[in-house]
Design a protein around this motif. Structure first.
Motif, short mmCIF file in Angstrom:
data_model
loop_
_atom_site.label_atom_id
_atom_site.label_comp_id
_atom_site.label_asym_id
_atom_site.label_seq_id
_atom_site.Cartn_x
_atom_site.Cartn_y
_atom_site.Cartn_z
N GLY A 397 0.31 -26.83 82.43
CA GLY A 397 0.38 -25.72 83.37
C GLY A 397 1.51 -25.81 84.37
O GLY A 397 1.57 -25.02 85.30
N ILE A 398 2.43 -26.75 84.17
CA ILE A 398 3.53 -26.97 85.10
C ILE A 398 4.84 -26.65 84.40
O ILE A 398 5.01 -26.95 83.22
N GLU A 399 5.77 -26.04 85.10
CA GLU A 399 7.06 -25.68 84.53
C GLU A 399 8.04 -26.83 84.61
O GLU A 399 8.16 -27.50 85.65
N TYR A 400 8.75 -27.07 83.53
CA TYR A 400 9.81 -28.07 83.49
C TYR A 400 11.03 -27.50 82.79
O TYR A 400 10.92 -26.57 81.98
N ASP A 401 12.19 -28.07 83.09
CA ASP A 401 13.39 -27.68 82.36
C ASP A 401 13.31 -28.16 80.91
O ASP A 401 13.80 -27.51 79.99
N TYR A 402 12.70 -29.32 80.71
CA TYR A 402 12.57 -29.89 79.37
C TYR A 402 11.17 -30.49 79.21
O TYR A 402 10.65 -31.08 80.15
N VAL A 403 10.61 -30.34 78.01
CA VAL A 403 9.40 -31.08 77.64
C VAL A 403 9.68 -31.69 76.28
O VAL A 403 9.63 -31.01 75.25
N PHE A 404 10.02 -32.98 76.28
CA PHE A 404 10.36 -33.68 75.03
C PHE A 404 9.09 -34.17 74.35
O PHE A 404 8.12 -34.57 75.01
N SER A 405 9.10 -34.15 73.02
CA SER A 405 8.03 -34.76 72.23
C SER A 405 8.50 -36.13 71.78
O SER A 405 9.57 -36.26 71.19
N VAL A 406 7.71 -37.13 72.05
CA VAL A 406 8.11 -38.50 71.75
C VAL A 406 7.13 -39.11 70.76
O VAL A 406 5.95 -39.26 71.05
N ASP A 407 7.61 -39.42 69.56
CA ASP A 407 6.79 -40.07 68.54
C ASP A 407 6.84 -41.58 68.76
O ASP A 407 7.91 -42.19 68.71
N ILE A 408 5.67 -42.18 68.99
CA ILE A 408 5.67 -43.61 69.25
C ILE A 408 5.46 -44.42 67.98
O ILE A 408 5.97 -45.51 67.84
N GLN A 409 4.69 -43.88 67.03
CA GLN A 409 4.51 -44.57 65.76
C GLN A 409 3.79 -43.65 64.79
O GLN A 409 3.22 -42.63 65.19
N ASP A 410 3.82 -43.99 63.52
CA ASP A 410 3.18 -43.18 62.50
C ASP A 410 1.69 -43.03 62.76
O ASP A 410 1.01 -43.99 63.12
N GLY A 411 1.19 -41.83 62.55
CA GLY A 411 -0.24 -41.60 62.65
C GLY A 411 -0.73 -41.40 64.06
O GLY A 411 -1.92 -41.15 64.28
N VAL A 412 0.16 -41.51 65.05
CA VAL A 412 -0.23 -41.32 66.46
C VAL A 412 0.38 -40.02 66.94
O VAL A 412 1.58 -39.79 66.76
N PRO A 413 -0.43 -39.14 67.56
CA PRO A 413 0.13 -37.87 68.03
C PRO A 413 1.29 -38.11 68.99
O PRO A 413 1.28 -39.07 69.76
N PRO A 414 2.33 -37.26 68.94
CA PRO A 414 3.48 -37.44 69.83
C PRO A 414 3.07 -37.28 71.30
O PRO A 414 2.20 -36.50 71.64
N LEU A 415 3.73 -38.06 72.15
CA LEU A 415 3.51 -37.98 73.59
C LEU A 415 4.49 -36.97 74.18
O LEU A 415 5.58 -36.78 73.66
N LYS A 416 4.09 -36.34 75.28
CA LYS A 416 4.95 -35.37 75.93
C LYS A 416 5.65 -36.02 77.13
O LYS A 416 5.02 -36.71 77.93
N LEU A 417 6.95 -35.78 77.21
CA LEU A 417 7.76 -36.34 78.28
C LEU A 417 8.42 -35.19 79.03
O LEU A 417 9.45 -34.67 78.61
#
Length: 780
Positions: A397-417
């Motif tokens: 619910g917060i505005e950002y200039d960028y929201v990157f998706s970060v894959d940490i490893q196979d089978g784990v949902p990507p984290l948002k940065l």
């Protein structure tokens, strides 16, 4: 009695970035705050409609996002200006001074809203830290009230004449609080972030939201009394005269809308995308702050209208501004009416008509007050109140200039940065590691990733960025896609190891199939429709053109795969089988659709048969169109996702590998990545079925291909494939034979040595270097 129409009165220029909030004093003074980290005070000169900038307020170290004012009184003879910032602070200024008398640090995150209180000397604040607070300027050591019951960013807060306090948040809730901080009502109705609140009667108020609606509430009863609909995208700000007869709203659809007795009365179109904030003067004039850095004042008093030249210049500026608000959607341009439709009057103020004028598609808005259609710009693209169509990056619910998706490893949902321009990348990286329990060893890697991608990636993602490189036609280009399983660092994605024991993430062996699943589906389907229509009334119509019913079936299958009926699925698959035989110069959108469709098992089972092989052969030949070649290798790579496609790829691997060896060039980045992804998926399949002869064949192909790749991501995927081939082979004898073959391939060894020793070339990413070193460790 209804007011005359609002027209431009003044334009105040000085800010160098978005004006995020505006506020007015009773004497006509305007305060504006901006992402340029400043707050500016504008005073009327006394000559006509002119204003001058009197002072620039200092004190914040980041974007200034909110402002309110406290008018002079006997208690506070000079009055106050209060500003809130992304630096998490609130600055309180005595009017006329440039340095804050108080800096409040009670909020933990961006102070996104400030509102003057009903009680003299009070104001309210709300923040992304999930709280809202009530303050008194006579005692700023602590808040008078601390409201904590929302579960997401609190975007707005206000109090009512009856003593209630109202807050709205990204959790879609509107909460009514008693003066002692108890929750009286939780009001549901909005379907997206609640952005602003205004009181209109003792116990009634209005809210606006990202769902493009305004809602009218009774605070005592906790009921919704009505909904205003008219905006076409996010609504950011709302204002009203005290009895609610006149209501004013602004948002992401480039408009300020004026409502009279809950009905739309006037629509003012601005030559900029986002109108972030509006406020009313005591004389009924209106001030707006917007994304082009301008502060504009509009008046309903003809004596305060701008002069004729200025009004004409403003109207021309609006008309010549390209409409990036994307309002075409899937409409075929040929189906749009011509300019004769403008001879008929509109049915309501603000009604929009899209007209095909031959040289361009243009949008017109009906002005009820002027009884004419006003041109508002050239149209490119589709609309709606969503992050994709607004161009705003939202996270929690917060505005950002960028929201990157970060894959940490196979089978784990990507984290948002999430990241905003101007933030310290190392500070953001540190918070990301802490919040996700990742190793401190990755601090520099994450920070450098932010620096690299925030410089190159665009803030707004819209259809206008797609340019068709194949035909020069509509804006469509097949996207390079990755998945949560992809070891890829692209503009929006990165891969890190979650291990806390090594500074170098391990990329091999790799055990999951990669897939190309990202797509600009609207553009792809639009291109399909365009090309299918071109076959009408030609000699090729009976051979190539499909019916509207079948085209609709494909669209429905692609957009709602899990909900379509069996009849629609059968029609769509049948149509794809027919379309995939289109000529080389028009088949590319069909190949793009096919590579997406076969990610679904039912389609994979039907399409991945020997009937598909002639198509594959035609487009992977050395003389094939490079675009078709790239899309076909993506198609083959995606076929591995299900058993039928997997078997077909393994059965005909020798033929496909031979075609690779026959290629005279591996093309550009997208082609190289498609080819290396196919090879990687093939290696995963060969290891899965323990196919030793197949592993030897693909290794020999890698020896030929690897030295000819020049794109970092393609090299990386090929290296992951090579490493997986060596590391995942369970039979020691087979493994030793493969390693021995690599040792004897001088060209491959040269590639590995060159990459692993090259630390000065910034075009070679760390993951490529690390993977190369890991392979060298395997073969030494």
């Amino acid at each position: 009695m209804a007011k005359p129409p609002y027209k431009l009165s003044s334009v105040l220029l000085g800010h160098t970035a978005d004006v995020r909030a505006v506020a007015t004093f009773l004497d006509g003074t305007v305060v504006s705050v901006s992402r340029d980290k400043t707050a500016r005070v504008w005073k009327p000169t006394g000559t006509g409609n002119e204003y001058e900038q009197s002072v620039t307020l200092t004190g914040h170290s980041n974007f200034v996002n909110s402002v309110c004012v406290i008018n002079p009184s006997e208690r506070d003879p000079k009055g106050y200006i209060i500003t809130g910032s992304n630096d998490n602070t609130i600055c309180v200024y005595i009017k006329g001074e440039t340095v804050p008398t108080h800096v409040i640090t009670e909020h933990q995150k961006n102070v996104c809203s400030l509102k003057t209180g009903k009680k003299e000397g009070t104001f309210l604040s709300s923040s992304w830290d999930l709280t809202a607070k009530l303050w008194d300027v006579s005692n700023l050591s602590k808040p008078q009230l601390n409201l904590m019951h929302h579960t997401a960013a609190v975007w707005c807060v206000a109090d009512l004449q009856n003593g209630s306090i109202i807050s709205g948040a990204a959790d879609k809730l509107v909460i009514v609080w008693s003066r002692d901080g108890l929750v009286q009502h939780k009001l549901k109705g909005h379907t997206d972030c609640v952005r602003d609140i205004v009181d209109i009667k003792e116990d009634e108020f209005l809210t606006c939201a990202n769902d493009a609606t305004i809602r009218h509430w009774n605070a005592t009863l906790g009921t919704c009394l009505g909904t205003y609909c008219g905006h076409e995208n996010y609504i950011y700000s709302i204002a009203a005269i005290s009895n609610g007869t006149y209501v004013y709203s602004s948002g992401e659809d480039r408009t300020i809308r004026i409502w009279y007795n809950a009905e739309p009365k006037q629509t003012i179109v601005l030559p900029t995308q986002s109108i972030w904030s509006i406020d009313l003067f005591s004389n009924g004039d209106l001030v707006a702050g917007s994304s082009d850095g301008a502060v504009r004042i509009f008046s309903c008093d003809p004596e305060r209208y701008a002069n004729r030249e200025m009004l004409e210049a403003f109207e021309k500026e609006v008309a010549t501004t390209t409409l990036n608000a994307q309002v075409i959607g899937d409409i075929n341009i040929k189906d749009l009416p011509d300019s004769r439709v403008l001879l008929q009057p509109g049915q309501r103020d603000g009604q929009t008509k899209i007209v095909n004028e031959g040289d361009a598609v243009r949008a017109y808005s009906w002005s009820q007050s002027e009884q004419r259609w006003i041109k508002i710009g050239d149209v490119m693209g589709s609309s709606g109140g969503t992050p994709a169509t607004s161009g705003k990056q939202l996270f929690n619910g917060i505005e950002y200039d960028y929201v990157f998706s970060v894959d940490i490893q196979d089978g784990v949902p990507p984290l948002k940065l999430p990241y905003n321009k101007g933030q310290d990348p190392w500070h953001v990286a540190q918070e990301f590691l802490h919040d996700n329990n990742l190793s401190q060893l990755f601090l520099d890697q994450v920070a450098n990733f932010i620096i690299k991608n925030s410089e190159s990636a665009p803030i707004l993602n819209s259809g206008s960025q797609y340019v068709d490189p194949f035909t020069g036609g509509s804006r469509y280009v097949p996207e390079l896609g990755t998945s949560s399983n992809t070891p890829d660092v692209t503009t929006q994605s990165s891969t890190f190891s979650s291990s806390n024991t090594s500074t170098s993430p391990s990329y091999i062996p790799h055990s999951r199939y990669l897939k190309f699943e990202q797509a600009n589906l609207t553009a792809i389907l639009g291109k399909l429709h365009e090309l299918n229509s071109k076959y009408s009334d030609t000699k090729q119509e009976k051979i190539y053109k499909i019916s509207e019913e079948k085209e609709d079936a494909i669209k429905e299958l692609m957009r709602n795969h899990n909900q379509v009926s069996e009849e629609v699925r059968i029609n769509a698959i049948s149509a794809l089988k027919s379309l995939i035989d289109w000529p080389n110069d028009t088949v590319f959108p069909v190949l793009d659709i096919a590579r997406l469709a076969i990610l679904h098992k039912e389609v994979n089972d039907q399409l991945c048969t020997e009937e598909l092989l002639p198509v594959v052969r035609r487009h992977i030949k050395s003389d094939a169109f490079l675009s078709n070649q790239m899309l076909t290798f993506r198609l083959i790579a995606n076929m591995f996702q299900h058993e039928k496609g997997e078997k077909l790829c393994l059965d005909y691997k020798d033929e496909i590998l031979k075609s690779l060896l026959d290629l005279q060039s591996f093309g550009d980045r997208q082609n190289q990545v498609a080819i290396s992804t196919y090879i990687l998926n093939l290696i995963v399949a060969l290891n899965k079925f323990n196919d030793t002869p197949g592993r030897t064949k693909v290794l020999n192909v890698l020896f030929t291909i690897l030295p000819n790749l020049n794109e970092s991501e393609a090299i990386f995927r090929a290296l992951v494939g090579l490493g997986t081939l060596l590391a995942a082979t369970s039979d020691p004898e087979d493994r030793n034979e493969l390693i021995s073959a690599v040792r004897q391939s001088e060209s491959t060894l040269n590639v590995l040595r060159t990459i692993s020793e090259n630390t000065s070339d910034h075009s070679t990413s760390n993951k490529v270097i690390n993977c190369s070193k890991q392979i060298i460790d395997l073969i030494i």
